[in-house]
Design a protein around this motif. Structure first.
Motif, PDB file in Angstrom:
ATOM      1  N   TRP A  50      29.435  37.284  33.800  1.00  0.00           N
ATOM      2  CA  TRP A  50      29.390  38.733  33.830  1.00  0.00           C
ATOM      3  C   TRP A  50      30.776  39.277  33.490  1.00  0.00           C
ATOM      4  CZ3 TRP A  50      26.193  40.351  38.762  1.00  0.00           C
ATOM      5  CH2 TRP A  50      24.876  39.926  38.586  1.00  0.00           C
ATOM      6  N   VAL A  51      30.845  40.129  32.491  1.00  0.00           N
ATOM      7  CA  VAL A  51      32.121  40.667  31.987  1.00  0.00           C
ATOM      8  C   VAL A  51      32.900  41.397  33.071  1.00  0.00           C
ATOM      9  CG1 VAL A  51      33.127  42.273  30.314  1.00  0.00           C
ATOM     10  CG2 VAL A  51      31.208  40.826  29.649  1.00  0.00           C
ATOM     11  N   ILE A  52      32.217  42.057  33.960  1.00  0.00           N
ATOM     12  CA  ILE A  52      32.891  42.818  35.008  1.00  0.00           C
ATOM     13  C   ILE A  52      33.806  41.933  35.868  1.00  0.00           C
ATOM     14  CG2 ILE A  52      31.041  42.609  36.695  1.00  0.00           C
ATOM     15  CD1 ILE A  52      31.612  45.526  37.487  1.00  0.00           C
ATOM     16  N   PHE A  53      33.497  40.645  35.944  1.00  0.00           N
ATOM     17  CA  PHE A  53      34.274  39.719  36.773  1.00  0.00           C
ATOM     18  C   PHE A  53      35.351  38.966  35.998  1.00  0.00           C
ATOM     19  CE2 PHE A  53      30.100  39.558  39.185  1.00  0.00           C
ATOM     20  CZ  PHE A  53      30.528  40.397  40.205  1.00  0.00           C
ATOM     21  N   ASP A  54      35.541  39.261  34.703  1.00  0.00           N
ATOM     22  CA  ASP A  54      36.477  38.497  33.873  1.00  0.00           C
ATOM     23  C   ASP A  54      37.855  38.253  34.492  1.00  0.00           C
ATOM     24  OD1 ASP A  54      34.876  37.650  31.863  1.00  0.00           O
ATOM     25  OD2 ASP A  54      35.545  39.118  30.379  1.00  0.00           O
ATOM     26  N   PRO A  55      38.495  39.250  35.093  1.00  0.00           N
ATOM     27  CA  PRO A  55      39.845  38.997  35.621  1.00  0.00           C
ATOM     28  C   PRO A  55      39.896  37.932  36.715  1.00  0.00           C
ATOM     29  CG  PRO A  55      39.436  41.347  35.456  1.00  0.00           C
ATOM     30  CD  PRO A  55      38.128  40.660  35.193  1.00  0.00           C
ATOM     31  N   ILE A  56      38.832  37.793  37.488  1.00  0.00           N
ATOM     32  CA  ILE A  56      38.859  36.835  38.602  1.00  0.00           C
ATOM     33  C   ILE A  56      37.931  35.638  38.377  1.00  0.00           C
ATOM     34  CG2 ILE A  56      39.475  38.598  40.296  1.00  0.00           C
ATOM     35  CD1 ILE A  56      36.455  38.391  41.225  1.00  0.00           C
ATOM     36  N   ALA A  57      37.217  35.635  37.277  1.00  0.00           N
ATOM     37  CA  ALA A  57      36.177  34.622  37.075  1.00  0.00           C
ATOM     38  C   ALA A  57      36.681  33.184  36.985  1.00  0.00           C
ATOM     39  CB  ALA A  57      35.327  34.968  35.857  1.00  0.00           C
ATOM     40  N   PRO A  58      37.678  32.857  36.149  1.00  0.00           N
ATOM     41  CA  PRO A  58      37.996  31.433  35.926  1.00  0.00           C
ATOM     42  C   PRO A  58      38.478  30.671  37.158  1.00  0.00           C
ATOM     43  CG  PRO A  58      38.986  32.798  34.226  1.00  0.00           C
ATOM     44  CD  PRO A  58      38.441  33.723  35.257  1.00  0.00           C
ATOM     45  N   ARG A  59      39.298  31.281  37.993  1.00  0.00           N
ATOM     46  CA  ARG A  59      39.888  30.550  39.119  1.00  0.00           C
ATOM     47  C   ARG A  59      39.297  30.917  40.478  1.00  0.00           C
ATOM     48  NH1 ARG A  59      43.693  27.147  37.601  1.00  0.00           N
ATOM     49  NH2 ARG A  59      44.880  27.608  35.747  1.00  0.00           N
ATOM     50  N   MET A  60      38.601  32.032  40.544  1.00  0.00           N
ATOM     51  CA  MET A  60      38.057  32.441  41.840  1.00  0.00           C
ATOM     52  C   MET A  60      36.533  32.452  41.849  1.00  0.00           C
ATOM     53  SD  MET A  60      40.718  35.494  42.785  1.00  0.00           S
ATOM     54  CE  MET A  60      39.917  35.931  44.306  1.00  0.00           C
ATOM     55  N   LEU A  61      35.938  33.283  41.011  1.00  0.00           N
ATOM     56  CA  LEU A  61      34.489  33.501  41.066  1.00  0.00           C
ATOM     57  C   LEU A  61      33.692  32.262  40.665  1.00  0.00           C
ATOM     58  CD1 LEU A  61      32.136  35.485  41.526  1.00  0.00           C
ATOM     59  CD2 LEU A  61      32.228  35.932  39.068  1.00  0.00           C
ATOM     60  N   ARG A  62      33.985  31.681  39.505  1.00  0.00           N
ATOM     61  CA  ARG A  62      33.171  30.550  39.026  1.00  0.00           C
ATOM     62  C   ARG A  62      33.230  29.347  39.969  1.00  0.00           C
ATOM     63  NH1 ARG A  62      35.377  32.017  33.317  1.00  0.00           N
ATOM     64  NH2 ARG A  62      33.942  33.704  32.791  1.00  0.00           N
ATOM     65  N   PRO A  63      34.426  28.957  40.456  1.00  0.00           N
ATOM     66  CA  PRO A  63      34.436  27.865  41.443  1.00  0.00           C
ATOM     67  C   PRO A  63      33.656  28.218  42.721  1.00  0.00           C
ATOM     68  CG  PRO A  63      36.605  28.126  40.497  1.00  0.00           C
ATOM     69  CD  PRO A  63      35.786  29.289  40.019  1.00  0.00           C
ATOM     70  N   TRP A  64      33.758  29.464  43.168  1.00  0.00           N
ATOM     71  CA  TRP A  64      33.039  29.900  44.367  1.00  0.00           C
ATOM     72  C   TRP A  64      31.528  29.820  44.141  1.00  0.00           C
ATOM     73  CZ3 TRP A  64      29.777  34.047  45.533  1.00  0.00           C
ATOM     74  CH2 TRP A  64      29.538  34.258  46.887  1.00  0.00           C
ATOM     75  N   LEU A  65      31.064  30.300  42.982  1.00  0.00           N
ATOM     76  CA  LEU A  65      29.631  30.257  42.673  1.00  0.00           C
ATOM     77  C   LEU A  65      29.127  28.819  42.582  1.00  0.00           C
ATOM     78  CD1 LEU A  65      29.462  33.108  40.005  1.00  0.00           C
ATOM     79  CD2 LEU A  65      28.489  33.156  42.314  1.00  0.00           C
TER      80      LEU A  65
END
Length: 194
Positions: A50-65
């Protein structure tokens, strides 16, 4: 052939051609569990991009998901955009500290078992092999690569872009190709040699 369970026969009747070994012994509660967990995992996978999460996606969101899907993900893991993980078998995935997975990578933890496949057999009836995938500390997977089930990528190793990793990769090397093979091993730092 053993008598098939009612659940398995129901799955076949509605057009789901699963292997008898995998689904012949399951009950209705297992089917209901899968019915609800599959869409949940699909939603988690879609949220990774999801583009809205781009700033936090690689190191925070994707590992958490990925942790929510059952994977073991250590600190410092980087996951690029449009990566795909084995939705129903993510609990067999281990990402150690500081692993870097570049965009477009696909990691699988299951595949069909072709051991007893013969002429005239139905591929869809073959059972699955479910195997652990381990990316060791500090390893890096290049863009658009594919990692197959049962593979361990050694500490500090780098897998080149668009590689197919079907066998273990040793520590501290560069591996490229389809299938990926070690083409260079890294030397120790001079300060460590003394």
């Amino acid at each position: 052939m053993a008598k098939l369970s009612l659940t398995y026969r129901f799955l076949r009747a509605i057009g789901l051609n699963y292997s008898e070994e995998e689904y012949g012994q399951i009950g209705p509660l297992t089917v209901m569990g899968k019915l609800f967990s599959n869409p949940y995992h699909a939603l988690l996978l879609s949220m990774m991009d999801w583009v809205i999460f781009d700033p936090i996606a690689p190191r925070m969101l994707r590992p958490w998901l990925l942790r929510r899907m059952g994977a073991k993900v250590a600190k410092g893991v980087f996951i690029g955009d449009h990566c795909r993980f084995d939705q129903n078998h993510a609990d067999h995935l281990i990402l150690e500290e500081n692993v870097h997975i570049a965009s477009g990578t696909r990691i699988l933890c299951h595949l069909r078992d072709l051991t007893n496949y013969r002429i005239g057999d139905d591929y869809a009836k073959l059972p699955y092999k479910i195997k652990q995938v381990r990316l060791c500390k500090g390893s890096c997977i290049g863009m658009e690569s594919m990692v197959m089930p049962g593979v361990t990528i050694g500490e500090g190793s780098i897998v080149g872009t668009a590689s197919l990793v079907s066998k273990d990769i040793p520590a501290w090397c560069i591996a490229v190709g389809s299938p990926a093979k070690a083409v260079k091993f890294f030397a120790e730092k001079e300060s460590q040699i003394k």
